[in-house]
Every structure is written in C-alpha cells, then in structure tokens.
Design a protein around this motif. Structure first.
Motif, PDB file in Angstrom:
ATOM      1  N   SER A  13       0.677  -1.200   0.213  1.00 47.55           N
ATOM      2  CA  SER A  13       0.004   0.430  -0.008  1.00 47.55           C
ATOM      3  C   SER A  13       0.884   1.172   0.339  1.00 47.55           C
ATOM      4  O   SER A  13       0.667   2.356   0.113  1.00 47.55           O
ATOM      5  CB  SER A  13      -0.324   0.330   1.502  1.00 47.55           C
ATOM      6  OG  SER A  13      -0.286   0.073   1.872  1.00 47.55           O
ATOM      7  N   LEU A  14       1.854   1.612   0.623  1.00 54.03           N
ATOM      8  CA  LEU A  14       3.150   2.645   0.843  1.00 54.03           C
ATOM      9  C   LEU A  14       3.984   2.701  -0.563  1.00 54.03           C
ATOM     10  O   LEU A  14       3.924   3.848  -1.310  1.00 54.03           O
ATOM     11  CB  LEU A  14       3.638   2.398   1.673  1.00 54.03           C
ATOM     12  CG  LEU A  14       4.905   2.927   2.472  1.00 54.03           C
ATOM     13  CD1 LEU A  14       4.534   4.779   1.886  1.00 54.03           C
ATOM     14  CD2 LEU A  14       6.326   2.720   3.302  1.00 54.03           C
ATOM     15  N   LYS A  15       3.780   1.472  -1.638  1.00 59.03           N
ATOM     16  CA  LYS A  15       4.119   1.529  -2.057  1.00 59.03           C
ATOM     17  C   LYS A  15       3.625   1.739  -3.074  1.00 59.03           C
ATOM     18  O   LYS A  15       3.935   3.230  -4.699  1.00 59.03           O
ATOM     19  CB  LYS A  15       5.029   0.036  -2.859  1.00 59.03           C
ATOM     20  CG  LYS A  15       6.580  -0.125  -2.437  1.00 59.03           C
ATOM     21  CD  LYS A  15       6.364  -1.883  -2.865  1.00 59.03           C
ATOM     22  CE  LYS A  15       7.055  -2.469  -2.168  1.00 59.03           C
ATOM     23  NZ  LYS A  15       7.533  -3.965  -2.602  1.00 59.03           N
ATOM     24  N   GLY A  17       1.049   3.983  -2.853  1.00 59.46           N
ATOM     25  CA  GLY A  17       0.815   5.430  -2.671  1.00 59.46           C
ATOM     26  C   GLY A  17       1.907   6.305  -3.187  1.00 59.46           C
ATOM     27  O   GLY A  17       1.779   6.894  -3.841  1.00 59.46           O
ATOM     28  N   LEU A  18       3.129   5.622  -3.046  1.00 58.19           N
ATOM     29  CA  LEU A  18       4.295   7.100  -3.288  1.00 58.19           C
ATOM     30  C   LEU A  18       4.600   6.885  -4.723  1.00 58.19           C
ATOM     31  O   LEU A  18       4.847   7.592  -5.660  1.00 58.19           O
ATOM     32  CB  LEU A  18       5.408   6.333  -2.828  1.00 58.19           C
ATOM     33  CG  LEU A  18       5.984   5.906  -1.341  1.00 58.19           C
ATOM     34  CD1 LEU A  18       7.193   5.317  -0.521  1.00 58.19           C
ATOM     35  CD2 LEU A  18       5.604   7.512  -1.104  1.00 58.19           C
ATOM     36  N   ALA A  21       1.657   9.112  -6.572  1.00 61.47           N
ATOM     37  CA  ALA A  21       2.188  10.327  -5.605  1.00 61.47           C
ATOM     38  C   ALA A  21       3.303  11.200  -6.403  1.00 61.47           C
ATOM     39  O   ALA A  21       2.890  12.165  -7.002  1.00 61.47           O
ATOM     40  CB  ALA A  21       2.019  10.752  -3.854  1.00 61.47           C
ATOM     41  N   ALA A  84      -3.558  12.233  -2.672  1.00 60.19           N
ATOM     42  CA  ALA A  84      -2.188  10.501  -2.752  1.00 60.19           C
ATOM     43  C   ALA A  84      -0.998  10.566  -1.860  1.00 60.19           C
ATOM     44  O   ALA A  84      -0.314  10.309  -1.553  1.00 60.19           O
ATOM     45  CB  ALA A  84      -2.217  10.773  -4.527  1.00 60.19           C
ATOM     46  N   TYR A  85      -0.721  12.101  -1.723  1.00 59.61           N
ATOM     47  CA  TYR A  85       0.427  12.281  -1.249  1.00 59.61           C
ATOM     48  C   TYR A  85       0.384  12.566   0.149  1.00 59.61           C
ATOM     49  O   TYR A  85       0.881  12.316   1.322  1.00 59.61           O
ATOM     50  CB  TYR A  85       1.582  13.921  -1.010  1.00 59.61           C
ATOM     51  CG  TYR A  85       0.853  15.033  -1.028  1.00 59.61           C
ATOM     52  CD1 TYR A  85       0.475  15.603   0.577  1.00 59.61           C
ATOM     53  CD2 TYR A  85       0.169  15.947  -1.655  1.00 59.61           C
ATOM     54  CE1 TYR A  85       0.188  16.394   0.365  1.00 59.61           C
ATOM     55  CE2 TYR A  85      -0.258  17.435  -1.223  1.00 59.61           C
ATOM     56  CZ  TYR A  85      -0.768  17.588   0.240  1.00 59.61           C
ATOM     57  OH  TYR A  85      -0.876  18.777   0.294  1.00 59.61           O
ATOM     58  N   SER A  88      -0.209   8.680   1.081  1.00 63.85           N
ATOM     59  CA  SER A  88       1.505   7.794   1.294  1.00 63.85           C
ATOM     60  C   SER A  88       2.395   9.042   2.127  1.00 63.85           C
ATOM     61  O   SER A  88       3.081   8.012   3.016  1.00 63.85           O
ATOM     62  CB  SER A  88       2.752   8.528  -0.192  1.00 63.85           C
ATOM     63  OG  SER A  88       1.545   8.065  -0.908  1.00 63.85           O
TER      64      SER A  88
END
Length: 177
Positions: A13-15, A17-18, A21, A84-85, A88
């Motif tokens: 999920s972090l990947k 999101g980053l 972004a 998005a940011y 993230s």
C-alpha cells in the motif's frame, strides 16, 4: 524472505501510494512548465503565493488564455495529488513507527500525521480559492490562498522533519538489504 527482510520491506500500500504521488507530482511539474513567466517565475506556485489582487492579475495576464487553462488543469490535478501524498505520508509514518513502541514516539507520530492532514486540507482550500480567483482576482481571496499555501508548506516541512527525527532517534537502525 527471512524475517529481517520482511520487517524492512515497504508494504504494498505504501509502494502504491508513493508511486501514484510521484506520478501525479511529475504530471504537475510538466503542466507547470508553460506557466513559467516573468511575472510567475515559479509558475503555479507564484500564483499560490501572490498575496494580493494586483500580483494575481499580473500573473494571469502573463499566462494569457492558454496559460490560464493549464493553471486550472494543474489545480484540478492537484485535487488528485492531495489524497495521494497525504495517504502516502501517513502510511510512511506508520511504516517508520512499526518498531517504535514508546509513548513519546507515538505522540510524535500523531503530531506528524496531524501536520500532513492539515497540509492536505489547506491544499484543498487553497485550490478552491485559486479556482475562484481566475476571473476577477481580489485581495481577500489572493491573501487567503497565500495563507493556505503557507500552512500547507509549513505542515509538509515540519511533518517531513518529524519523519527524519523518528528515523534519527532509532537506537538500532534498520539493516539495509
């Protein structure tokens, strides 16, 4: 994967999101290129920080109809970039806090998340104000957008500094893979 690699790996999920972004940020940078003029040396950022109607009007005139179109597109894309940011950065905060059980660290993390959320809300308010400042800029709307932009940049800067502090305060750094 061994347990050490599992602890240091970024969650999917972090990947995601980053990645989204960064893609949206890159899009905003490309859209900003035609907005760089003598009156707006930083493009849309100059419009965000144009604290009065005279500055906003000068920027809009330097852009002309085509530049104003791209400025509006930039603001609408920014509405996608904000969640998005913010998400993230919240996920990144959670990731960096996964092995920080202390009460003080958790309190710092709550403040960091609050800063990112404040930055995002301020960014949305700024975009709404700027979209309403295209036809006939006013001092009140221009100044309000500038205040929102300053709150956004401050929240992002302090939140990011908080993430650096969280990492720097770790007694045992995470190993590199």
């Amino acid at each position: 994967m061994d347990s050490e690699q599992e602890r240091t790996a970024l969650p999917n999920s972090l990947k995601a999101g980053l990645l989204s972004a960064v893609a949206l940020f890159t899009t905003l940078l490309v859209i900003n290129q035609p907005l760089l003029t003598g009156s707006a040396p930083q493009g849309i950022i100059s419009f965000q920080l144009a604290g009065n109607a005279d500055q906003a009007t000068a920027i809009l005139q330097s852009w002309g109809p085509e530049g104003s179109f791209w400025a509006r597109v930039s603001l609408w894309v920014d509405f996608l970039f904000v969640p998005a940011y913010v998400l993230s950065m919240i996920l990144l905060t959670r990731h960096l806090m996964r092995d920080r059980p202390g009460v003080r660290e958790r309190m710092v993390a709550r403040w960091i998340r609050a800063l990112f959320i404040t930055a995002g809300l301020s960014d949305v308010a700024e975009n709404v104000l700027l979209l309403n400042n295209f036809d006939a800029p006013t001092d009140l709307v221009s100044l309000s957008a500038t205040v929102c932009a300053l709150i956004k940049f401050t929240g992002l800067t302090l939140g990011t500094a908080g993430l650096v502090i969280i990492r720097a305060a770790r007694r045992h750094p995470l190993p590199h893979s």
